[in-house]
Design an enzyme around this catalytic site. Structure first.
Site, mmCIF file in Angstrom:
data_model
loop_
_atom_site.group_PDB
_atom_site.id
_atom_site.type_symbol
_atom_site.label_atom_id
_atom_site.label_comp_id
_atom_site.label_asym_id
_atom_site.label_seq_id
_atom_site.Cartn_x
_atom_site.Cartn_y
_atom_site.Cartn_z
ATOM 1 N N CYS A 42 25.142 9.085 11.810
ATOM 2 C CA CYS A 42 26.585 8.535 12.145
ATOM 3 C C CYS A 42 27.139 10.185 13.025
ATOM 4 C CB CYS A 42 27.278 8.112 11.231
ATOM 5 S SG CYS A 42 26.435 6.426 10.484
ATOM 6 N N CYS A 75 8.673 16.381 -4.638
ATOM 7 C CA CYS A 75 7.583 16.959 -5.572
ATOM 8 C C CYS A 75 7.903 18.182 -6.266
ATOM 9 C CB CYS A 75 6.260 17.443 -4.714
ATOM 10 S SG CYS A 75 5.442 15.895 -3.935
ATOM 11 N N CYS A 109 6.818 18.963 -0.025
ATOM 12 C CA CYS A 109 7.446 17.787 -0.293
ATOM 13 C C CYS A 109 8.687 18.042 -1.389
ATOM 14 C CB CYS A 109 6.457 16.855 -1.209
ATOM 15 S SG CYS A 109 7.392 15.479 -2.051
ATOM 16 N N CYS A 141 27.025 9.408 6.244
ATOM 17 C CA CYS A 141 25.554 9.065 7.187
ATOM 18 C C CYS A 141 25.578 10.312 8.019
ATOM 19 C CB CYS A 141 25.901 7.850 7.700
ATOM 20 S SG CYS A 141 24.454 7.670 8.978
#
Length: 529
Positions: free
Chosen positions: A425, A78, A75, A422
């Protein structure tokens, strides 16, 4: 025969049974009764208890006040939290605090994930008094001092008990913002409400008192919460309603509003507090702080602020301090400073004064009154129409030419609404270019794109990227949302069928959400399990 066998059988039976009725183990030795398992010690790593299904109960017995992080090695959020979590553990250890930090690798403890309804990483839960049944969800800061302070407020008093004038004055002078609750009866329910709020408002220091001499010292005759500050008017009083009592939500909004400067400079430190204040109307002054004439405007801007406290938040944005995202959101360029902009954060409607460069106390106040009384029309952000907007196969749209192109009744218009940053995109860009190239000779089909971070539309808002919409020819301004696969073949079938997806089940591909603007105030990123 039977008489001879009976003694032998009895002897064998006694040997098998053993003394005192205990059976024998292998080789004929007596089998020892099972021993009770000795509890193991809870391992530590950088001052943090490392827990498992077996050791959580033991940890709660030894450390009744425990903050537990459920994490996974893979993670990202994390890993970002880990150094701050370790620093917080060190801070608490140095203070010999009763609170301890712990962590659980959720990927190796699925039973605990299920028991505590953990669905994303990292998740932090606070266990008090060794109670395993109802842990409190941690929603506090993600940096070391904030984590430590959050725990201090729960294991110790969240407010300092004040007995005399010397103690009260020392507390007030120690911090820029200090909140003192004056209560005639410290057993009253209002005190519990006050202390609960004190646990959460980590950026303020709290005290409380029931001493009549302190009521007299600060000119009070009834229960009141007083905010003392070393700026602006210096003090703000929140009297407790004698009939309704102390409302935590009302007090929280009051403290957030009055703990801020009348004029707040926008930066990464102040932006979370700006949005947490829950004041919907913001007035922004864009200036270049390196220019003396711009600095001279700050006095008049601040002079206009007091009558609007709690209704309009006055904010200064330095155009030369890395605030390009704010400029873009309002459709401004740095060279347009000094100028004013007004925004309602609920509707996102933006307003500009007729003379954006005139900043005096009178003009600022007049502009605020005009917006609040609906005498000013909102504006939409738009880039200028590029001279060559229709020269490429993919046409370039902006706010100013969007409706003219999209709602042309003689054309079928397929538009990609995107953000320059993005990744989704960028991934589909080659397919979009190929689609435009394929249909460039079809006079009734237009393939276009619009940067939705720099252009606002009256027809609808765009909340994620990429968003694809199809505007078929004909009257009525019909709009069809495209939810299919983002490849040339599926795009082509969609266009050839007049805006219908193939018979297969539509697929919802990933999109990037529109970020909170001008700043993000969430406590920290998480990853789902």
């Amino acid at each position: 025969m039977d008489g001879q066998l009976l003694p032998v059988l009895l002897l064998l039976l006694l040997r098998a049974w053993g003394p005192r009725g205990q059976g024998t183990g292998p080789g004929g030795s007596l089998e020892e009764p099972p021993k009770e398992e000795v509890p193991e010690e809870v391992p530590e790593e950088d001052g943090i208890l490392v827990l498992s299904q077996r050791t959580l109960g033991l940890a709660l017995q030894e450390h009744p006040t425990l903050l537990v992080e459920f994490y996974a090695p893979w993670c990202g959020p994390c890993r970002a939290l880990a150094p701050e979590y370790s620093k917080a553990a060190a801070l608490l250890a140095a203070e010999s605090a009763r609170a301890r930090l712990a962590k659980v690798d959720g990927s190796s403890a699925p039973e605990l994930l299920e028991e505590f309804a953990v669905t994303e990483y990292p998740t932090l839960k606070f266990f008090r008094d060794g109670n395993r049944m109802h842990p409190e969800e941690y929603t506090g800061p993600r940096e070391a001092e904030g984590i430590a302070e959050w725990l201090r407020r729960r294991v110790g008093p969240s407010a300092t008990r004040l007995e005399d004038e010397e103690g009260a004055q020392a507390l007030i002078e120690a911090r820029d913002v200090v909140v003192i609750g004056f209560f005639q009866n410290l057993q009253d329910e209002d005190v519990a409400t006050f202390l609960t709020l004190a646990q959460e408002a980590l950026d303020m220091t709290f005290g409380l008192t029931d001493q009549p001499k302190l009521f007299q010292k600060f000119g009070l005759t009834k229960d009141t919460v007083v905010l003392f500050k070393k700026f602006d008017e210096g003090r703000a009083d929140f009297p407790v309603d004698e009939e309704l009592g102390l409302d935590q939500g009302d007090l929280s909004r009051f403290l957030l509003t009055h703990s801020m400067h009348l004029v707040t400079e926008f930066n990464s430190q102040t932006s979370p507090k700006i949005f947490a204040a829950k004041i919907l109307n913001h007035l922004l002054l864009f200036v270049n702080q390196t220019l003396a004439p711009h600095q001279e405007l700050l006095a008049g801007f601040g002079e206009a602020a007091p009558p609007f406290r709690g209704q309009v938040l006055f904010v200064v944005v330095d155009v030369g301090a890395g605030n390009n995202h704010v400029l873009q959101y309002f459709g401004l360029k740095a060279e347009e400073a000094p100028t004013l902009r007004f925004i309602n954060m609920e509707t996102t409607e933006k307003y500009a004064p007729e003379d954006g460069g005139l900043v005096t106390a009178a003009s600022v106040a007049a502009f605020c009154h005009a917006v609040l009384s609906n005498q000013v029309e909102p504006y939409l952000v738009s880039q200028e129409v590029p001279p060559d907007w229709d020269q490429r196969p993919v046409k370039t749209l902006v706010g100013k030419n969007f409706e003219q192109v999209a709602f042309d009744e003689t054309k079928n218009v397929f538009i990609k609404f995107y953000a320059p940053w993005c990744a989704h995109c960028k991934k589909m860009a080659p397919a979009w270019e190929a689609l435009a190239e394929k249909y460039k000779d079809h006079e009734d089909i237009i393939i276009a794109e619009l940067d939705a971070t720099a252009n606002e539309l009256e027809a609808f808002a765009v909340h994620s990227f990429p968003t694809l919409k199809y505007f078929p020819a004909g009257p009525g301004g019909k709009v069809i949302d495209y939810k299919g696969s983002r490849d040339l073949e599926t795009f082509s079938k969609f266009l050839d069928s007049g805006g219908q997806l193939p018979a297969e089940k539509p697929t919802e591909e990933p999109t990037a959400p529109f970020p909170e603007t001008p700043a993000n105030s969430t406590p920290g990123p998480k990853e789902e399990l």
